[in-house]
Design an enzyme around this catalytic site. Structure first.
Site, mmCIF file in Angstrom:
data_model
loop_
_atom_site.group_PDB
_atom_site.id
_atom_site.type_symbol
_atom_site.label_atom_id
_atom_site.label_comp_id
_atom_site.label_asym_id
_atom_site.label_seq_id
_atom_site.Cartn_x
_atom_site.Cartn_y
_atom_site.Cartn_z
ATOM 1 N N LYS A 109 40.916 -8.829 32.711
ATOM 2 C CA LYS A 109 40.556 -9.707 33.831
ATOM 3 C C LYS A 109 41.780 -9.967 34.724
ATOM 4 O O LYS A 109 41.725 -9.812 35.934
ATOM 5 C CB LYS A 109 40.004 -11.054 33.322
ATOM 6 C CG LYS A 109 38.791 -10.938 32.422
ATOM 7 C CD LYS A 109 38.292 -12.287 31.950
ATOM 8 C CE LYS A 109 39.229 -13.050 31.034
ATOM 9 N NZ LYS A 109 39.473 -12.446 29.696
ATOM 10 N N ARG A 116 33.424 -20.563 30.867
ATOM 11 C CA ARG A 116 33.706 -19.809 29.643
ATOM 12 C C ARG A 116 32.907 -20.315 28.443
ATOM 13 O O ARG A 116 33.076 -19.815 27.328
ATOM 14 C CB ARG A 116 35.206 -19.933 29.393
ATOM 15 C CG ARG A 116 35.787 -19.052 28.369
ATOM 16 C CD ARG A 116 37.271 -19.305 28.210
ATOM 17 N NE ARG A 116 38.074 -18.822 29.313
ATOM 18 C CZ ARG A 116 39.097 -17.976 29.186
ATOM 19 N NH1 ARG A 116 39.449 -17.535 28.014
ATOM 20 N NH2 ARG A 116 39.780 -17.614 30.234
ATOM 21 N N ARG A 135 51.022 -6.638 25.223
ATOM 22 C CA ARG A 135 51.141 -7.239 26.561
ATOM 23 C C ARG A 135 52.509 -7.918 26.737
ATOM 24 O O ARG A 135 53.018 -8.574 25.834
ATOM 25 C CB ARG A 135 50.039 -8.271 26.774
ATOM 26 C CG ARG A 135 50.254 -9.064 28.058
ATOM 27 C CD ARG A 135 49.055 -9.798 28.522
ATOM 28 N NE ARG A 135 48.539 -10.722 27.530
ATOM 29 C CZ ARG A 135 47.378 -11.369 27.657
ATOM 30 N NH1 ARG A 135 46.631 -11.164 28.718
ATOM 31 N NH2 ARG A 135 46.982 -12.197 26.721
ATOM 32 N N ARG A 161 53.469 -13.783 25.676
ATOM 33 C CA ARG A 161 52.777 -15.069 25.764
ATOM 34 C C ARG A 161 52.676 -15.690 24.376
ATOM 35 O O ARG A 161 52.419 -14.994 23.408
ATOM 36 C CB ARG A 161 51.360 -14.858 26.341
ATOM 37 C CG ARG A 161 51.252 -15.245 27.788
ATOM 38 C CD ARG A 161 49.967 -14.822 28.415
ATOM 39 N NE ARG A 161 48.758 -15.294 27.758
ATOM 40 C CZ ARG A 161 47.532 -15.135 28.272
ATOM 41 N NH1 ARG A 161 47.386 -14.542 29.437
ATOM 42 N NH2 ARG A 161 46.473 -15.557 27.627
ATOM 43 N N ARG A 217 41.610 -16.401 18.999
ATOM 44 C CA ARG A 217 41.038 -16.326 20.361
ATOM 45 C C ARG A 217 39.818 -15.409 20.390
ATOM 46 O O ARG A 217 38.830 -15.706 21.046
ATOM 47 C CB ARG A 217 42.095 -15.814 21.344
ATOM 48 C CG ARG A 217 43.131 -16.876 21.670
ATOM 49 C CD ARG A 217 44.365 -16.278 22.307
ATOM 50 N NE ARG A 217 44.070 -15.650 23.577
ATOM 51 C CZ ARG A 217 44.801 -14.661 24.087
ATOM 52 N NH1 ARG A 217 45.849 -14.179 23.421
ATOM 53 N NH2 ARG A 217 44.490 -14.149 25.255
#
Ligand code: AP5
Length: 211
Positions: free
Chosen positions: A14, A89, A125, A158, A169
């Site tokens: 996203k 969400r 990431r 992160r 998550r």
């Protein structure tokens, strides 16, 4: 003016797509960045959000709906479409959103990716702490030595990309967010994109939807 809601699990891409859309002049709202900015302010609210986000849980619906609807209202001064990454969400957030916006203005775009691919994307990431640009050590590396192509800042991981937080998550997503995909499908508002292809192929599909 339409609302384009980008839906999909953590790591589906996203943020990567929204960054490209922003570069092309589209108006975007990135819920995760809005919350991370609040955390950086070190306010009481920021502290509360930080504890939730770092565990991979979701911030309570009432808080998110109020925050996002206020920002959306400020942003509807022009007739431009708004692309929203990460809101709504949960079923409760969808209810809050639908109270304020009519169905005919909504397109929900679901970026569909298998779970094993998501984990590889999230563990690799890296992000720029300054401009928030997103990279991947293998699939989308920076040009120089793990530094941001734009800011030259060393890239960081992160806090919620630690392996155990990623697991949480993904499980929170299955329980609380996946049901909204069905909800938008039942309303006839859902478009599904195979997001296991290259970043540019996905981008082309999203832009086609926005035409
Ligand atoms: P948020 O920041 O929104 O996180 P997320 O939804 O978990 O999504 P991610 O940012 O992890 O992934 P992404 O889909 O943007 O993927 P990306 O493009 O980075 O939210 C963070 C937290 O804030 C939540 O956990 C929650 O606590 C809170 N929160 C946010 N919204 C909330 C709400 N509405 N209600 C309550 N709480 C809320 O890509 C991932 C990696 O893959 C990158 O390295 C990228 O380079 C790579 N990549 C991307 N596309 C491709 C591709 N096509 N091929 C190969 N690699 C790719």
């Amino acid at each position: 003016m339409r609302y384009i809601l980008l839906l999909g699990p953590p790591g589906c891409g996203k943020g990567t797509q929204v960054e490209l859309l922003k570069k092309e002049g589209f108006k975007v709202l990135i819920t995760g960045d809005i919350l991370r900015n609040e955390i950086e302010k070190n306010s009481l609210l920021g502290e509360r959000i930080k504890r939730i986000v770092n565990k991979g849980e979701l911030v309570p619906d009432d808080l998110i709906v109020e925050l996002m609807e206020t920002i959306i209202k400020e942003d509807t001064s022009s007739d431009k479409d708004i692309i929203i990454d990460g809101y709504p969400r949960t079923v409760g957030q969808v209810e809050g959103f639908l109270k304020n916006h009519s169905d005919e203005k909504i397109i929900a775009v679901y970026l569909k990716v298998d779970k094993d691919i998501l984990k590889k994307r999230l563990t690799g990431r890296r992000v720029c702490p300054v401009c928030k640009r997103v990279y991947h050590i293998e699939y989308n590396p920076p040009k120089n030595d793990m530094k941001c192509d734009v800011c030259n800042e060393p890239l960081i991981i992160r806090k919620d990309d630690e392996p155990e937080v990623i697991e949480n998550r993904l499980s929170v997503y299955d329980k609380q967010t996946q049901p909204i995909v069905e909800l938008f499908e039942n309303k006839g508002l859902l478009r599904v994109i195979d997001a296991q292809r290259t970043i540019s192929e996905i981008f082309t599909d999203i832009k086609e939807i926005l035409m």
